[in-house]
Scaffold this motif. Structure first.
Motif, PDB file in Angstrom:
ATOM      1  N   ASN A   1       0.814  -1.217   0.000  1.00 24.37           N
ATOM      2  CA  ASN A   1       0.000   0.000   0.000  1.00 24.37           C
ATOM      3  C   ASN A   1       0.846   1.265   0.000  1.00 24.37           C
ATOM      4  N   VAL A   2       2.137   1.122   0.335  1.00 26.06           N
ATOM      5  CA  VAL A   2       2.989   2.314   0.429  1.00 26.06           C
ATOM      6  C   VAL A   2       4.148   2.170  -0.557  1.00 26.06           C
ATOM      7  N   ASP A   3       4.535   3.289  -1.167  1.00 26.68           N
ATOM      8  CA  ASP A   3       5.599   3.219  -2.173  1.00 26.68           C
ATOM      9  C   ASP A   3       6.965   3.149  -1.507  1.00 26.68           C
ATOM     10  N   TRP A   4       7.979   2.866  -2.321  1.00 25.38           N
ATOM     11  CA  TRP A   4       9.333   2.669  -1.802  1.00 25.38           C
ATOM     12  C   TRP A   4       9.840   3.904  -1.057  1.00 25.38           C
ATOM     13  N   LEU A   5       9.459   5.058  -1.544  1.00 21.83           N
ATOM     14  CA  LEU A   5       9.902   6.288  -0.887  1.00 21.83           C
ATOM     15  C   LEU A   5       9.088   6.605   0.359  1.00 21.83           C
ATOM     16  N   LYS A   6       8.069   5.817   0.595  1.00 19.54           N
ATOM     17  CA  LYS A   6       7.136   6.062   1.701  1.00 19.54           C
ATOM     18  C   LYS A   6       6.532   7.457   1.594  1.00 19.54           C
ATOM     19  N   SER A   7       6.191   7.839   0.391  1.00 17.62           N
ATOM     20  CA  SER A   7       5.623   9.166   0.186  1.00 17.62           C
ATOM     21  C   SER A   7       4.174   9.112  -0.271  1.00 17.62           C
ATOM     22  N   VAL A   8       3.702   7.944  -0.681  1.00 12.61           N
ATOM     23  CA  VAL A   8       2.305   7.785  -1.100  1.00 12.61           C
ATOM     24  C   VAL A   8       1.764   6.536  -0.420  1.00 12.61           C
ATOM     25  N   ARG A   9       0.596   6.659   0.182  1.00  9.01           N
ATOM     26  CA  ARG A   9       0.024   5.502   0.868  1.00  9.01           C
ATOM     27  C   ARG A   9      -1.442   5.335   0.485  1.00  9.01           C
ATOM     28  N   GLY A  10      -1.780   4.144  -0.003  1.00 12.09           N
ATOM     29  CA  GLY A  10      -3.175   3.836  -0.297  1.00 12.09           C
ATOM     30  C   GLY A  10      -3.765   2.998   0.824  1.00 12.09           C
ATOM     31  N   HIS A  11      -5.025   2.598   0.635  1.00  9.82           N
ATOM     32  CA  HIS A  11      -5.702   1.839   1.688  1.00  9.82           C
ATOM     33  C   HIS A  11      -6.413   0.631   1.091  1.00  9.82           C
ATOM     34  N   SER A  12      -5.720  -0.046   0.195  1.00 11.01           N
ATOM     35  CA  SER A  12      -6.322  -1.217  -0.438  1.00 11.01           C
ATOM     36  C   SER A  12      -6.553  -2.319   0.601  1.00 11.01           C
ATOM     37  N   GLU A  13      -7.664  -3.011   0.418  1.00 11.24           N
ATOM     38  CA  GLU A  13      -7.969  -4.113   1.348  1.00 11.24           C
ATOM     39  C   GLU A  13      -7.757  -5.460   0.694  1.00 11.24           C
ATOM     40  N   LEU A  14      -7.300  -5.444  -0.565  1.00 15.93           N
ATOM     41  CA  LEU A  14      -7.146  -6.714  -1.276  1.00 15.93           C
ATOM     42  C   LEU A  14      -5.997  -6.650  -2.272  1.00 15.93           C
ATOM     43  N   MET A  15      -5.139  -7.659  -2.184  1.00 16.91           N
ATOM     44  CA  MET A  15      -4.106  -7.823  -3.212  1.00 16.91           C
ATOM     45  C   MET A  15      -4.326  -9.174  -3.877  1.00 16.91           C
ATOM     46  N   LEU A  16      -4.299  -9.167  -5.207  1.00 16.09           N
ATOM     47  CA  LEU A  16      -4.451 -10.409  -5.967  1.00 16.09           C
ATOM     48  C   LEU A  16      -3.109 -10.775  -6.574  1.00 16.09           C
ATOM     49  N   ARG A  17      -2.782 -12.068  -6.491  1.00 19.34           N
ATOM     50  CA  ARG A  17      -1.485 -12.534  -6.995  1.00 19.34           C
ATOM     51  C   ARG A  17      -1.703 -13.661  -8.006  1.00 19.34           C
ATOM     52  N   PRO A  18      -2.074 -13.300  -9.247  1.00 21.05           N
ATOM     53  CA  PRO A  18      -2.291 -14.334 -10.261  1.00 21.05           C
ATOM     54  C   PRO A  18      -0.964 -14.947 -10.705  1.00 21.05           C
ATOM     55  N   GLN A  19      -1.066 -16.136 -11.304  1.00 17.58           N
ATOM     56  CA  GLN A  19       0.127 -16.793 -11.848  1.00 17.58           C
ATOM     57  C   GLN A  19       0.092 -16.860 -13.365  1.00 17.58           C
TER      58      GLN A  19
END
Ligand SMILES: O=C(O)CC[C@@H](O)C(=O)O
Ligand SMILES: [Zn+2]
Length: 534
Positions: A101-119
């Motif tokens: 939810n947060v970028d590498w720079l820790k400068s943008v943060r979202g609030h997603s409640e779901l991550m999908l990991r397709p193959q």
């Protein structure tokens, strides 16, 4: 043995080093304390400002993203569908979601409640068909190493991760064409190819984490562009899943194909706003058998440019990188990362790399170049690496500047293309303009590509300082007909500055293409295109 050379030019040692297979910076290492005050909070608007070039309103980004668009909210029925479609590939644990939810720079943060990991591509297609039908927004994510907030959700977008799509699909030893899934980590591909005497045409400091699909989606530039060109030339084919789930199989493995529009170019650099890249085919160069690295010091930027001209003339076809950093960068490397300067203190440092197939020939060329650079006083000090460890150590001085900056405070990052002879003038102009208001103002980057990385730091996020930097930096760049994003993309942070580098008609056409391919706007919303367009 490594040879440090001064005016005596004792450059007798043969310079033979294998390509470094793993550089020292782990891009996932950062100091979390630095950004504690810098994370954007969604939904906050800033005052309107005016872009001087186009006289049209654009919004300052440091106030935050635009309001959430009216996408559907995730329901328990949606979750049930995804769990059935992707057994074991759904993540809802907030602790596990935090890193995505947060970028590498820790400068943008979202609030997603779901991550999908397709193959598989078929799974990506099923996901997007469903999301399109339900108007659920999606944020595609690779290694999450981007610097403009393009790879993380802004609100509650579903994160579509390519992490499990990490298979090499084929490699042709004759043509050097690699075909692989989008989630392959760049460094893993480099290792795979080096075992077969080839290399990736692309190399980045973040190669240990970034995914090749993300590299293509952002048209990442990096450290080898001078020699092998951009991904727009080396990517031969793409497989892309469109917003409505249709699979676009343009995964060609041909050097030449003039059958109509080159659609893959639409997706290269589109930052996941037009489709999700699921597989790529890339033309890979042979692994050079002789690689040399020299780290040199120059008294002035004019002398650095003279050294660049000389390197092109005298090294010619074996020149593979010409990178620079200024004394302020070296100070940060010394202070924050305890990396010592291998030569005497100079205002500017350059890293010159040669890659070729004949060690004796390359060594002779390099030595003649260095001799000329020293006798004509373009270069005042330098060292040449002959061992792999030293080669890596010299490269790390250039690659780890980004990391060193993260320890210096809140960082304002600018990645601009300018006529090469003007790139350092912007750093000087910014220093004069800011006076003592910033902690550090540093310049480094890819001289060979006319690409400056201008970074400014302050102890904490400082709106007054930001207002002094922007739009000054963009106006200055536009005044040179430069680009406000050379290689990092626009993402969330830079989207509204597009007009400094593109005419209104071009941006309008981009909007038309977006509408055609993603009529509901579900793919990576709030990114790349300016707010006034949508
Ligand atoms: O951190 C930056 O501003 C630049 C990062 C990267 O593009 C580099 O060239 O090191
Ligand atoms: Zn760069």
């Amino acid at each position: 043995m490594d040879v440090a050379f001064r005016t005596s030019l004792r450059l007798k040692t043969a310079v033979r080093s294998p390509v470094s297979s793993c550089r020292l910076w782990s891009p996932r290492v950062w100091s979390s304390r630095v950004w504690s005050t810098g994370v954007w909070s969604p939904g906050v608007w800033s005052p309107r400002v005016w872009s001087p070039r186009v006289r049209s309103p654009c919004r300052r980004l440091h106030g935050g993203p635009p309001p959430r668009r009216p996408f559907s909210r995730l329901s328990s029925e949606d979750l049930a569908f995804f769990r059935e479609t992707l057994p074991g590939g759904t993540v809802t644990d907030p602790d596990l979601l935090e890193a995505s939810n947060v970028d590498w720079l820790k400068s943008v943060r979202g609030h997603s409640e779901l991550m999908l990991r397709p193959q598989t591509t078929a799974q990506v297609s099923d996901i997007l068909r469903y999301c399109h039908g339900r108007s659920l927004a999606v944020s595609p994510q690779g290694g999450n190493t981007g610097l403009v907030g393009g790879g993380v959700p802004v609100y509650d977008e579903i994160i579509l991760s390519t992490a499990l799509m990490d298979q090499v699909l084929g490699f042709d030893q004759v043509s050097g064409i690699l075909t692989c899934q989008a989630g392959c980590v760049l460094e893993s591909l480099s290792r795979y190819l080096e075992d077969r005497d080839f290399i990736m045409p692309l190399d980045l400091g973040s190669k240990g984490s970034c995914h090749v699909g993300g590299n293509v989606a952002t048209n990442a530039g990096g450290l080898r562009l001078l020699r092998y060109g951009s991904l727009r030339g080396t990517v031969l084919g793409l497989e892309v899943v469109l917003a409505d789930g249709r699979v676009l199989d343009c995964l060609a493995t041909l050097r030449k194909d003039n059958t109509g529009y080159d659609l893959k170019q639409l997706f290269i650099g589109s930052e996941g706003t037009l489709g999700v890249i699921t597989a790529v085919s890339v033309l890979c160069p042979r692994k050079p058998s002789a690689v040399n690295v020299a780290f040199l010091g120059c008294e002035t930027f004019d002398q650095l440019l003279g050294t660049f001209r000389l390197s092109k003339r005298m090294l010619g076809e074996i020149l593979s990188a010409f990178e620079f950093l200024d004394a302020a960068c070296m100070g940060l490397l010394n202070t924050h990362l305890k990396l010592p300067n291998p030569i005497s203190d100079c205002p500017f440092y350059v890293l010159v790399e040669t890659s070729g197939s004949d060690a004796a020939h390359d060594e002779e060329k390099l030595h003649r170049f260095l001799e000329e650079a020293m006798t004509s006083s373009l270069v005042t000090d330098g060292t040449v690496a002959t061992e792999d460890a030293k080669v890596k150590a010299l490269w790390s001085l250039r690659e780890r500047v980004t990391e060193a900056l993260t320890h210096d405070g809140f960082t304002y990052k600018y990645d601009v293309s300018l006529p090469v002879e003007r790139i350092y003038q912007l750093v000087t102009a910014m220093r004069t303009h800011l006076g003592g208001r910033a902690r550090s103002v540093v310049g480094y980057g890819h001289v060979g590509d006319g690409n400056l990385h201008l970074n400014v730091t302050s102890p904490a996020r400082d709106p007054a300082l930001l207002a002094a930097i922007e739009p000054f930096v963009y106006e200055w760049t536009a005044g040179c007909r430069g680009s406000v994003s050379a290689e990092h993309g626009l993402g969330l942070k830079k989207r509204n500055f597009i007009y400094y580098s593109k005419p209104r008609a071009a941006v309008g056409l981009m909007g038309d293409i977006k509408t055609l391919l993603d009529p509901k706007g579900i793919l990576n919303p709030y990114k790349t295109l300016p707010d006034d367009l949508l």
